[in-house]
Design an enzyme around this catalytic site. Structure first.
Site, PDB file in Angstrom:
ATOM      1  N   ASP A  64      -7.377 -23.011  -3.389  1.00 33.90           N
ATOM      2  CA  ASP A  64      -7.669 -21.594  -3.164  1.00 33.90           C
ATOM      3  C   ASP A  64      -9.095 -21.461  -2.619  1.00 33.90           C
ATOM      4  OD1 ASP A  64      -7.227 -18.873  -3.253  1.00 33.90           O
ATOM      5  OD2 ASP A  64      -7.755 -18.668  -5.379  1.00 33.90           O
ATOM      6  N   HIS A  65      -9.256 -20.780  -1.512  1.00 36.81           N
ATOM      7  CA  HIS A  65     -10.569 -20.553  -0.896  1.00 36.81           C
ATOM      8  C   HIS A  65     -11.392 -21.820  -0.653  1.00 36.81           C
ATOM      9  CE1 HIS A  65     -10.498 -16.208  -0.739  1.00 36.81           C
ATOM     10  NE2 HIS A  65      -9.911 -16.222  -1.912  1.00 36.81           N
ATOM     11  N   GLU A 111      -7.628 -17.349   6.921  1.00 35.50           N
ATOM     12  CA  GLU A 111      -7.897 -15.950   6.540  1.00 35.50           C
ATOM     13  C   GLU A 111      -8.632 -15.214   7.651  1.00 35.50           C
ATOM     14  OE1 GLU A 111      -9.338 -15.144   2.594  1.00 35.50           O
ATOM     15  OE2 GLU A 111      -9.899 -13.103   3.085  1.00 35.50           O
ATOM     16  N   HIS A 131     -10.672  -8.714  -4.801  1.00 32.28           N
ATOM     17  CA  HIS A 131     -10.823  -9.742  -5.834  1.00 32.28           C
ATOM     18  C   HIS A 131     -11.386  -9.158  -7.147  1.00 32.28           C
ATOM     19  CE1 HIS A 131     -11.020 -12.864  -2.417  1.00 32.28           C
ATOM     20  NE2 HIS A 131      -9.913 -13.079  -3.089  1.00 32.28           N
ATOM     21  N   GLY A 139      -6.086 -11.208  -4.182  1.00 28.70           N
ATOM     22  CA  GLY A 139      -6.605 -10.096  -4.987  1.00 28.70           C
ATOM     23  C   GLY A 139      -5.542  -9.081  -5.344  1.00 28.70           C
ATOM     24  N   ALA A 140      -4.364  -9.576  -5.747  1.00 31.89           N
ATOM     25  CA  ALA A 140      -3.220  -8.674  -5.937  1.00 31.89           C
ATOM     26  C   ALA A 140      -2.883  -8.424  -7.411  1.00 31.89           C
ATOM     27  CB  ALA A 140      -2.008  -9.223  -5.194  1.00 31.89           C
ATOM     28  N   ASN A 154      -1.272 -13.780  -4.520  1.00 34.62           N
ATOM     29  CA  ASN A 154      -2.178 -14.471  -5.441  1.00 34.62           C
ATOM     30  C   ASN A 154      -2.480 -13.617  -6.664  1.00 34.62           C
ATOM     31  OD1 ASN A 154      -2.310 -16.245  -3.316  1.00 34.62           O
ATOM     32  ND2 ASN A 154      -4.529 -16.233  -3.133  1.00 34.62           N
ATOM     33  N   SER A 175      -6.742 -12.690 -11.720  1.00 30.79           N
ATOM     34  CA  SER A 175      -7.427 -11.838 -12.716  1.00 30.79           C
ATOM     35  C   SER A 175      -6.519 -11.441 -13.880  1.00 30.79           C
ATOM     36  CB  SER A 175      -7.968 -10.571 -12.049  1.00 30.79           C
ATOM     37  OG  SER A 175      -8.985 -10.919 -11.142  1.00 30.79           O
TER      38      SER A 175
END
Ligand SMILES: [Zn+2]
Length: 355
Positions: A126-127, A178, A222, A259-260, A301, A304
């Site tokens: 990720d990232h 991205e 995010h 960030g979903a 994704n 959180s």
């Protein structure tokens, strides 16, 4: 020569030797660790996404940093028969140790099989923020890597992403790029404001880089404080117009939403009830996610929400059982609640029963 200089130069040459030795050891170690994702029982995202687009659902991508999170993800997805993408960030690699994570993943695959489940499992970086990090993950058996050059000027983003694609391709590892920048904070990634993806750039980016999927910015964010809304104000809807325009320009091309998380109110309330202080949190309403997965969005994704569930359940248990000191006693219920949350997410994304 003064004695002190001799000591000093001796120390320096000794340090050089040990540096060389360390470097040598790390090359040997990297070679020893090199493995194809197929040997770990993983799949890349090619078929996962093709099926998701056809079926009008999205594959969940859940982040993990420790054993309990990984167990919860695997048990949830095996139980509801959902394909899954396990996600490791750069921060997770630093926190949990890359070697340990590398060996935990095939263990998780094995656990799913022992449960009698044959769900497809992918492993994603990720990232990823550099070619070297992406390369290292490809070599360590990841089946998909994300290279995030979204903060760079367009041409530099293309160049970096293309370089990663060329390397990953040799090992059949798929790559996510991205375009556009999400607001919010997630470990090493942060931005004050949203820079929406410009659909007119999407075609050129995909053609020039050869990426297999693309994360776009349509208003998701995010972290747990996604929208700066005052109490009573409604959360701004996602920019479905951008999503539709991307889809029109690139039909059937896999789109990814970062960030979903919905920043589940139930768990925020538990956190605050048991000594936490999380104010003005806001997430993406679940109806919006439900709508998005009917389009080309085929990877969503969620990080959180997982963090919130664990924190809430641990706070609650410790507050109610102040005499307990066995980590299993508070991590166990947290893992159980996490598993339930992941099953609900799979249902929301429509991935349950699609393995
Ligand atoms: Zn992200």
């Amino acid at each position: 020569m003064a004695p002190s200089e001799g000591v000093l130069s001796g120390k320096i040459s000794h340090e050089k030797d040990s540096c060389k030795k360390r470097r040598g050891r790390s090359v040997v170690k990297e070679e020893k660790m090199a493995v194809s994702f197929k040997e770990l029982g993983l799949v890349n995202t090619k078929e996962l996404f093709a099926k998701a687009i056809k079926g009008g659902y999205a594959v969940p991508a859940y982040n993990f940093n420790n054993m309990e999170q990984l167990q919860a993800i695997i048990m949830a997805c095996a139980e509801c028969n959902s394909p899954v993408i396990l996600q490791i960030s750069k921060g997770a690699r630093q926190y949990a140790n890359q070697t340990l994570l590398r060996y935990m993943v095939p263990g998780a695959v094995e656990v799913a099989r022992e449960m009698g489940s044959n769900i497809p499992i992918a492993l994603n970086l990720d990232h990823g923020d550099s070619f070297e990090l992406a390369k290292s993950c490809v070599d360590y058996g990841f089946s998909n890597v994300m290279i995030d050059g979204s903060h760079l000027p367009f041409n530099e983003n293309v160049e970096l992403t293309k370089k990663v694609v060329e390397y990953a391709r040799q090992k059949e590892v798929t790559v996510e790029g991205e375009l556009g920048v999400l607001a919010g904070i997630e470990e090493h990634v942060s931005s004050e404001v949203t820079h929406y993806t410009r659909p007119e750039e999407v075609e050129a980016f995909v053609t020039k880089t050869g990426v297999d999927s693309l994360a776009i910015s349509i208003g998701t964010s995010h972290g747990a404080y996604k929208f700066k809304v005052k109490p009573g104000e409604s959360i701004p809807p996602l920019r479905f117009d951008i999503l539709e325009e991307c889809q029109r320009r690139l039909p059937d091309f896999p789109i990814v939403l970062h960030g979903a998380s919905s920043v589940l109110v139930k768990y925020i309330e538990i956190i605050n009830k048991y000594g936490g202080k999380m104010e003005n949190t806001a997430g993406v309403p679940e109806e919006q996610i439900k709508k998005a997965v009917k389009t080309n969005v085929c990877k969503v994704n969620i990080d959180s929400d997982g963090r919130l569930v664990m924190t809430a359940m641990i706070r609650k248990f410790l507050a109610e059982n102040p005499q307990e000191f066995d980590p299993r006693k508070y991590l166990g219920p947290a893992r159980e609640a996490l598993k339930e949350m992941y099953i609900n997410k799979c249902r929301l994304l429509g991935s349950d029963g699609k393995a």
